[in-house]
Design a protein around this motif. Structure first.
Motif, PDB file in Angstrom:
ATOM      1  N   UNK A 103      -3.451 -25.465  26.545  1.00 35.61           N
ATOM      2  CA  UNK A 103      -2.784 -26.813  26.745  1.00 35.61           C
ATOM      3  C   UNK A 103      -1.832 -26.891  27.782  1.00 35.61           C
ATOM      4  N   UNK A 104      -1.077 -25.863  27.673  1.00 34.48           N
ATOM      5  CA  UNK A 104       0.201 -25.724  28.791  1.00 34.48           C
ATOM      6  C   UNK A 104      -0.284 -25.363  30.158  1.00 34.48           C
ATOM      7  N   UNK A 109      -1.339 -27.326  35.713  1.00 35.03           N
ATOM      8  CA  UNK A 109      -2.138 -27.620  36.970  1.00 35.03           C
ATOM      9  C   UNK A 109      -2.263 -29.328  37.170  1.00 35.03           C
ATOM     10  N   UNK A 110      -2.372 -29.897  35.959  1.00 35.49           N
ATOM     11  CA  UNK A 110      -2.483 -31.417  36.271  1.00 35.49           C
ATOM     12  C   UNK A 110      -1.128 -31.968  37.073  1.00 35.49           C
ATOM     13  N   UNK A 113      -1.911 -30.522  40.838  1.00 33.29           N
ATOM     14  CA  UNK A 113      -2.960 -30.804  41.338  1.00 33.29           C
ATOM     15  C   UNK A 113      -3.698 -32.044  40.693  1.00 33.29           C
ATOM     16  N   UNK A 114      -3.045 -33.230  40.790  1.00 37.05           N
ATOM     17  CA  UNK A 114      -3.505 -34.336  40.259  1.00 37.05           C
ATOM     18  C   UNK A 114      -4.591 -34.882  41.086  1.00 37.05           C
ATOM     19  N   UNK A 115      -5.673 -34.362  41.476  1.00 45.31           N
ATOM     20  CA  UNK A 115      -6.725 -34.992  42.332  1.00 45.31           C
ATOM     21  C   UNK A 115      -8.147 -34.556  41.882  1.00 45.31           C
ATOM     22  N   UNK A 121     -11.237 -30.400  35.223  1.00 45.54           N
ATOM     23  CA  UNK A 121     -10.953 -28.878  34.573  1.00 45.54           C
ATOM     24  C   UNK A 121      -9.722 -29.125  33.810  1.00 45.54           C
ATOM     25  N   UNK A 122      -8.726 -29.749  34.805  1.00 46.56           N
ATOM     26  CA  UNK A 122      -7.442 -29.735  33.882  1.00 46.56           C
ATOM     27  C   UNK A 122      -7.436 -30.271  32.615  1.00 46.56           C
ATOM     28  N   UNK A 123      -8.065 -31.445  32.538  1.00 46.19           N
ATOM     29  CA  UNK A 123      -8.062 -32.288  31.412  1.00 46.19           C
ATOM     30  C   UNK A 123      -8.933 -31.569  30.273  1.00 46.19           C
TER      31      UNK A 123
END
Length: 424
Positions: A103-104, A109-110, A113-115, A121-123
């Motif tokens: 979770x952390x 990474x979100x 790298x919010x793109x 993968x982040x979600x």
């Protein structure tokens, strides 16, 4: 309405049993410690997830959003499948602490790298960890309920979520206020990551292992996977709920979008309405869960029917005051659903398999999201209207309640009768 056995206090023997007290608001000190940890963990989701689909819509297409939700569903399914089995073998506390690691990491990474194409993968990483938290928040109460004879099960399954609903009520309001004064979604993700670290420390300090050593030994000696050990009632309930959960998830994934888009309300109003739902849940959960304990099957049927009706109303209505009213009313069937469903899932399952039962059930029900979210995105794209999607989902939910009624009617009372004989 199907002929569901009326267990709403019709049994004279159950009427003669006085309600037992297990502590403040029906929870023992151990469950209150768990409740605090779950409440902290809820912050890591609630501070930002309420506006996540709105955030995604600003730079992604509907098919990309559907893919993100589907990818996270796959990760969650893996988590549901693994969490119950792992927790039955190594214990609840260790499993809970592990949950905060992915979770952390996903939140970290979100933030950075919010793109596209990293967001799926982040979600997914966040939801993988969250799936472990969800199952442990059910497995630990299930252990205590089993050890104390099963009384007030729905109330304990429900009330252990009290801090989580309080946090879920406050967090969107805080998030909406922060966005309104100039913060951006990335800031909310940062706060959530900090919350995940704090929650892990709280789990280490507060949670007590609920699975006894003898049960752990029996679990380790048993098969890793054994679907037959879950019993026929478990599978009847699982099959009976699939259709409704599909329709429910196909609409709920785009809840914020219909309110901000076709209802024409702003994000702040939506955030406050989301908070209103959680506040209403907190106010109602103790009383409603007590009624649910008197009639689990009928309560679940009415909860599913009520959800279907409310989803249909969302497709037709509009306006800020209507949104607040619907969110308050919606709390009633949701509380009934939580308490009745979780109790029925583990009611007839042996104590060494309760974690697996909870994980397997969530795996089955969440599998529908592999097609539910893309189905919703498809209906949205083809029709050009989220109202159309919510109409289809609402009517489908109402019809699916009839199938659930048949499944509930077919569930046997054999184990309950056996327990009564054993206690005589």
């Amino acid at each position: 309405m199907p002929d569901i056995p009326n267990d709403l206090s019709a049994d004279a023997e159950s009427l003669a049993i006085e309600e037992e007290s297990y502590g403040f608001l029906g929870l023992s000190s151990s469950l209150w410690r768990l409740a605090i940890v779950v409440g902290i963990a809820q912050f890591t989701i609630s501070i930002w997830n309420w506006e996540f689909s709105i955030f995604l819509e600003t730079f992604l297409e509907p098919w990309q959003m559907g893919l993100i939700f589907s990818t996270s569903t796959i990760a969650s399914l893996l988590g549901y499948f693994l969490s119950g089995t792992i927790a039955d073998r190594i214990g609840r506390k260790k499993t809970m602490m592990f949950a905060f690691l992915p979770t952390a990491l996903g939140l970290f990474f979100l933030v950075n790298y919010p793109m596209w194409p990293f967001i799926p993968l982040e979600y997914a990483s966040i939801m993988f960890g969250w799936s472990f938290i969800l199952i442990m928040s059910r497995a630990i109460p299930a252990d205590e309920i089993e050890s104390t004879g099963g009384h007030n099960a729905a109330r304990r399954f429900t009330m252990v979520l009290l801090p989580a609903f309080i946090v879920d009520g406050i967090s969107p309001a805080i998030g909406a206020t922060l966005l309104n004064v100039g913060f951006i979604p990335r800031d909310l993700h940062t706060l959530a990551g900090i919350g995940a670290i704090i929650a892990c420390l709280a789990a280490f300090l507060l949670i007590q292992e609920s699975l006894g050593g003898e049960i752990l030994d029996r679990t380790k000696k048993g098969p890793l996977i054994s679907f037959r050990r879950l019993g026929s009632n478990f599978w009847k309930l699982s099959v009976g709920m699939i259709a409704f959960i599909f329709f429910f998830n196909s609409a709920l994934a785009y809840y914020g979008n219909i309110i901000v888009g076709e209802w024409g309300l702003d994000e702040t109003t939506f955030g406050y309405a989301w908070s209103g739902f959680s506040v209403a849940t907190v106010l109602l959960m103790h009383t409603i869960s007590g009624y649910v304990d008197r009639g689990l099957k009928k309560s679940l049927f009415l909860a599913i029917l009520g959800n279907g009706i409310i989803i249909t109303v969302f497709a037709l209505a509009g306006g800020a005051w209507t949104l607040f009213l619907l969110n308050f009313i919606w709390a009633v069937p949701v509380v009934m659903w939580i308490g009745a469903e979780r109790t029925l899932v583990v009611q007839d399952v042996d104590e060494e398999n309760k974690g697996r039962a909870l994980g397997t059930y969530q795996f089955i029900s969440s599998s529908t999201n592999l097609v539910a979210a893309p189905f919703g995105a498809y209906i949205w794209t083809v029709s050009g209207s989220l109202r159309t999607l919510w109409t289809i989902s609402g009517i489908g939910g109402i019809i699916s309640a009839l199938f659930l009624g048949g499944a509930l009617r077919s569930m046997s009372e054999k184990k309950k009768a056996d327990r009564n004989l054993d206690s005589e």
